[in-house]
Design an enzyme around this catalytic site. Structure first.
Site, mmCIF file in Angstrom:
data_model
loop_
_atom_site.group_PDB
_atom_site.id
_atom_site.type_symbol
_atom_site.label_atom_id
_atom_site.label_comp_id
_atom_site.label_asym_id
_atom_site.label_seq_id
_atom_site.Cartn_x
_atom_site.Cartn_y
_atom_site.Cartn_z
ATOM 1 N N ASP A 110 0.848 -1.188 0.000
ATOM 2 C CA ASP A 110 0.000 0.000 0.000
ATOM 3 C C ASP A 110 0.883 1.238 0.000
ATOM 4 O OD1 ASP A 110 -2.422 1.310 -0.025
ATOM 5 O OD2 ASP A 110 -2.588 1.412 2.146
ATOM 6 N N HIS A 117 -3.755 13.981 1.387
ATOM 7 C CA HIS A 117 -3.910 13.029 2.493
ATOM 8 C C HIS A 117 -2.668 13.013 3.375
ATOM 9 C CE1 HIS A 117 -4.912 9.426 4.730
ATOM 10 N NE2 HIS A 117 -3.790 8.850 4.312
ATOM 11 N N ARG A 126 1.374 14.378 13.634
ATOM 12 C CA ARG A 126 2.675 14.957 13.991
ATOM 13 C C ARG A 126 2.580 16.475 13.935
ATOM 14 N NH1 ARG A 126 3.402 11.415 10.014
ATOM 15 N NH2 ARG A 126 3.868 13.091 8.538
ATOM 16 N N GLU A 184 -10.387 3.749 4.041
ATOM 17 C CA GLU A 184 -9.532 4.467 3.112
ATOM 18 C C GLU A 184 -9.957 4.112 1.692
ATOM 19 O OE1 GLU A 184 -5.415 5.219 5.590
ATOM 20 O OE2 GLU A 184 -5.418 3.643 4.063
ATOM 21 N N GLU A 186 -9.316 3.832 -2.040
ATOM 22 C CA GLU A 186 -8.091 3.696 -2.810
ATOM 23 C C GLU A 186 -8.354 2.996 -4.138
ATOM 24 O OE1 GLU A 186 -4.784 2.103 -0.683
ATOM 25 O OE2 GLU A 186 -5.500 2.783 1.268
ATOM 26 N N ASP A 218 -9.057 0.142 2.383
ATOM 27 C CA ASP A 218 -8.025 -0.321 3.319
ATOM 28 C C ASP A 218 -8.438 0.120 4.726
ATOM 29 O OD1 ASP A 218 -5.640 -1.625 3.952
ATOM 30 O OD2 ASP A 218 -4.529 0.253 3.985
ATOM 31 N N ARG A 222 -7.336 3.741 13.581
ATOM 32 C CA ARG A 222 -6.485 4.920 13.737
ATOM 33 C C ARG A 222 -5.840 5.014 15.116
ATOM 34 N NH1 ARG A 222 -5.309 6.006 8.604
ATOM 35 N NH2 ARG A 222 -7.142 6.595 7.380
ATOM 36 N N GLN A 225 -3.049 2.478 15.093
ATOM 37 C CA GLN A 225 -2.027 2.977 14.175
ATOM 38 C C GLN A 225 -1.216 4.108 14.795
ATOM 39 O OE1 GLN A 225 -3.679 4.713 10.630
ATOM 40 N NE2 GLN A 225 -1.703 5.273 9.763
ATOM 41 N N TYR A 229 2.895 3.259 15.119
ATOM 42 C CA TYR A 229 3.532 3.434 13.815
ATOM 43 C C TYR A 229 4.901 4.096 13.851
ATOM 44 C CZ TYR A 229 2.895 8.487 13.018
ATOM 45 O OH TYR A 229 2.978 9.849 13.072
ATOM 46 N N LYS A 238 -3.526 -1.775 10.379
ATOM 47 C CA LYS A 238 -3.895 -1.922 8.969
ATOM 48 C C LYS A 238 -4.120 -3.369 8.546
ATOM 49 C CE LYS A 238 -3.124 2.387 7.392
ATOM 50 N NZ LYS A 238 -4.019 3.174 6.513
ATOM 51 N N THR A 242 -8.477 -5.744 4.300
ATOM 52 C CA THR A 242 -8.481 -4.851 3.149
ATOM 53 C C THR A 242 -9.498 -5.404 2.165
ATOM 54 O OG1 THR A 242 -6.141 -4.282 3.429
ATOM 55 C CG2 THR A 242 -7.117 -3.874 1.266
ATOM 56 N N GLU A 343 -9.744 12.366 8.039
ATOM 57 C CA GLU A 343 -9.706 13.705 7.457
ATOM 58 C C GLU A 343 -11.086 14.345 7.422
ATOM 59 O OE1 GLU A 343 -6.945 13.942 3.815
ATOM 60 O OE2 GLU A 343 -7.414 11.809 4.022
#
Length: 396
Positions: A110, A117, A126, A184, A186, A218, A222, A225, A229, A238, A242, A343
């Site tokens: 992926d 995004h 961050r 997600e 995609e 996907d 969160r 993650q 991560y 993740k 999927t 988002e």
């Protein structure tokens, strides 16, 4: 274009001709092509050796000359009235079939190729660091996922569990079901022709190796993650599921959807330079419990699927028939273009109101998400590319 009665509300037109694996009562799964509201059983009209199989993999492995020849045959079958009697004998109504995972997934990668995004996630996860990682505009960033948890559209999605931090920065670390389950939207690309270990696949060889496109959801936990991560990236947040659409749209059907990608700066490395434009004018539609909540545009993707394939193999990593790689979340810079709920609701701070009056920040048990897509076709109208769905079920 066709003698078939294909109405505007049909799932597919007579140009798209996506491939899938279907079964009917009392019969084994086999390969078919969707056209209008039917499935054309391919074994009797295009050869049992490749199509009387429970997977597309033998056809994928046959390579581009075979893909092109079969597509030309299919366009003739559905376009020339002289074939009507033969074709009608092998049409099965879509409502009467069970759809299966269309190919055996060899590997799953992926990517993270949408600038909007990536910048949004950087701000959310961050806030005290640059939004984009230092390497992001130099190469297509990605991670290696779990091939064994790629499932066909309609498969229930069990809420995953894992370690997560509660109560904000410095809060306690607890194990439990994800409280921030997300989607997600995609595009996924299915490899047919393999490559040798130690060799590279150049950008210009994209069409010789990649057979077609699927829609991908996907699913992402969160909170799991966010805790896990750093520094190695996504793992349990993740790898639990999927979802992919049951129909693989061949690249040849997307010829009228090709567009130039956005300008890239700084200049890309030599192995990523693309002489042929492989941006795609695909528009997604994300539907949450029956309410359309966003329409992400694939055409804004910073790194094209051809560049992603070149980067995936530039170190000598080999391709295998059935490899799947996905674009990463597709999000556009304009309002209403978010490809994930992280988002869309700005990490839960701005819930969305659905048509039934309920509000959502992240997925609740019982929620149904459908991702659809369209692209320009030869007639100037947008053609449907199918859909991928999933319903959330409680953790176990």
């Amino acid at each position: 274009m066709t003698w078939l009665d294909v109405g505007d509300d049909a799932p597919f037109d007579a140009w798209t001709l996506p491939y899938g694996v279907f079964s009917t009562d009392g019969q084994e799964p086999r390969v078919g092509v969707a056209v209008g509201s039917w499935v054309l059983d391919l074994s009797p009209v295009a050869g049992a050796e490749l199509f009387d199989r429970p997977s597309l993999n033998p056809f994928l492995a046959a390579g581009r000359p075979t893909w092109d020849a079969v597509r030309a045959r299919l366009l003739s079958l559905v376009g020339d009235p002289r074939h009507q009697t033969v074709v009608e004998a092998h049409l099965v109504p879509l409502r009467d079939v069970v759809l299966h995972l269309p190919f055996e997934v060899a590997d799953y990668v992926d990517f993270y190729a949408s600038q909007t995004h990536a910048e949004n996630v950087g701000q959310l996860f961050r806030p005290d660091s640059p939004a984009l990682p230092a390497a992001w505009k130099h190469l297509p960033i990605g991670y290696h996922g779990r091939a064994g948890t790629v499932v066909v559209s309609g498969t229930p999605i069990v809420r995953p569990s894992g370690l997560r931090r509660v109560g904000g920065p410095g809060g306690a670390v607890e194990f439990g079901p994800s409280l921030r389950l997300d989607i997600e939207a995609e595009a996924g690309f299915v490899v047919g022709t393999p490559s040798a270990l130690g060799s590279r696949v150049p950008v210009g060889a994209f069409e010789d190796h990649v057979f077609g496109m699927v829609l991908v959801n996907d699913w992402s936990a969160r909170d799991v993650q966010a805790f896990e991560y750093v520094p190695l990236g996504p793992f349990l947040g993740k790898s639990f599921a999927t979802s992919v659409s049951p129909w693989v749209v061949p690249l040849a059907a997307l010829a009228h959807a090709r567009v130039s990608p956005p300008p890239r700066s700084p200049a890309v490395a030599g192995y990523l330079r693309d002489e042929e434009p492989w941006g795609l004018d695909v528009e997604f539609e994300v539907v949450w419990n029956g309410t359309v909540v966003s329409r992400p545009p694939l055409r804004d993707l910073y790194w094209t699927p051809a560049q992603q394939l070149a980067h995936l193999t530039v170190n000598g990593a080999s391709l295998r028939t059935g490899d799947l790689y996905a674009s990463g979340t597709v999000s556009g810079p304009r309002p209403g273009g978010s490809g994930c709920f992280l988002e869309l609701t700005w990490n839960g701070a701005e819930p969305v109101t659905l048509a039934d009056g309920s509000q959502r920040s992240f997925l609740e048990d019982g929620d149904l998400v459908t991702i659809r897509a369209t692209a320009p076709g030869p007639s100037g109208r947008r053609m449907k590319l199918g859909e991928v769905t999933g319903t959330v079920t409680p953790s176990r």
